[in-house]
Design a protein around this motif. Sequence first.
Motif, PDB file in Angstrom:
ATOM      1  N   GLU A 137       0.660  -1.346  -0.009  1.00 50.77           N
ATOM      2  CA  GLU A 137      -0.134   0.013  -0.167  1.00 50.77           C
ATOM      3  C   GLU A 137       0.880   1.161  -0.089  1.00 50.77           C
ATOM      4  O   GLU A 137       0.765   2.336  -0.771  1.00 50.77           O
ATOM      5  N   LYS A 141       0.777   4.112  -3.457  1.00 53.41           N
ATOM      6  CA  LYS A 141      -0.032   5.120  -2.834  1.00 53.41           C
ATOM      7  C   LYS A 141      -0.045   6.232  -3.751  1.00 53.41           C
ATOM      8  O   LYS A 141      -1.219   6.882  -3.599  1.00 53.41           O
ATOM      9  N   TYR A 144      -2.872   5.712  -9.113  1.00 49.96           N
ATOM     10  CA  TYR A 144      -4.146   5.774  -9.229  1.00 49.96           C
ATOM     11  C   TYR A 144      -5.032   4.661  -9.268  1.00 49.96           C
ATOM     12  O   TYR A 144      -5.979   4.489  -8.719  1.00 49.96           O
ATOM     13  N   THR A 147      -5.005   2.672  -5.971  1.00 51.50           N
ATOM     14  CA  THR A 147      -6.110   3.476  -5.069  1.00 51.50           C
ATOM     15  C   THR A 147      -7.376   3.399  -5.222  1.00 51.50           C
ATOM     16  O   THR A 147      -8.260   3.349  -4.381  1.00 51.50           O
ATOM     17  N   GLN A 151      -7.053  -1.195  -3.698  1.00 53.94           N
ATOM     18  CA  GLN A 151      -6.623  -0.920  -2.401  1.00 53.94           C
ATOM     19  C   GLN A 151      -7.836  -1.367  -1.246  1.00 53.94           C
ATOM     20  O   GLN A 151      -7.675  -2.109  -0.221  1.00 53.94           O
TER      21      GLN A 151
END
Length: 269
Positions: A137, A141, A144, A147, A151
Amino acid sequence: MSAPQSDNPKQICEKILIEGKRYNVEHRILPSENAVSDRLLARGIELTEAYEELHGKLHAHPHALQVFLGLVLSTAAFWSPEKIAQARTARGDLGNVNQQIARRAAELAGLLQQRSDLHNTSGFSTDTHYHVCDVIEAAAKSNYLFTSYVQERLDALHGQFDLKYWPSLSDFLQELASDAEDAVIEATDPLTAAATMASRPSRADFIKALLAAIDENRGRNHGQLPNDFKVTDNTLATLASCVLDLGADDLVDGPYVKRLRQREREGAK
């Protein structure tokens, strides 16, 4: 009566080369192929019989002659002796890098395990990553797509299964070490494989790369060359001598190509 100019194999082949070069110059592309075209045009007399053979075998197949000459140009441009030497060097570099990764990943795996042991026994701890999901993670981060689409699902798995279900950071690094240690280097395309197969460089490298390019462009591989198309030893030798710009004392001849093909057939058995 002499054949009309438009039916002269040499002139037809040279017209293809000239038009190809003109297109490249106008679009400011492929200068290395243009240099090969210049070599062929400058040595046209030597290529007369080769052009006659190629035209005789390919003129009845739409675009096949143009495709073949294009393969000669691109193979000579991108698989010249200098480029093949660079490829061999890169292959060695890749092996060395993998060995370095194996050593350093194994060393880091040991340090991570030592840190984990100290956390558990020393009475001290640090706020460093301890779960592989935390590393994933944190590393992603700024991604895009991660996430937005991954995620949340990873967080759910992270929460559903506690630490014992996941590899430790040390295990993760040890796997990277083993993976690099056991890596087998393979060419990613047939031309690279053919041109670098031999342990030592030679003029045969270009010929083997061209033969691989021909096979890749046959009808059975969705190309435009006939499946039964075969270039004679003498024509291959003349093409190699001209595109490699070999001097009179260093020319490739038909018997050289014949021996090369024989070795290739024996090696394939």
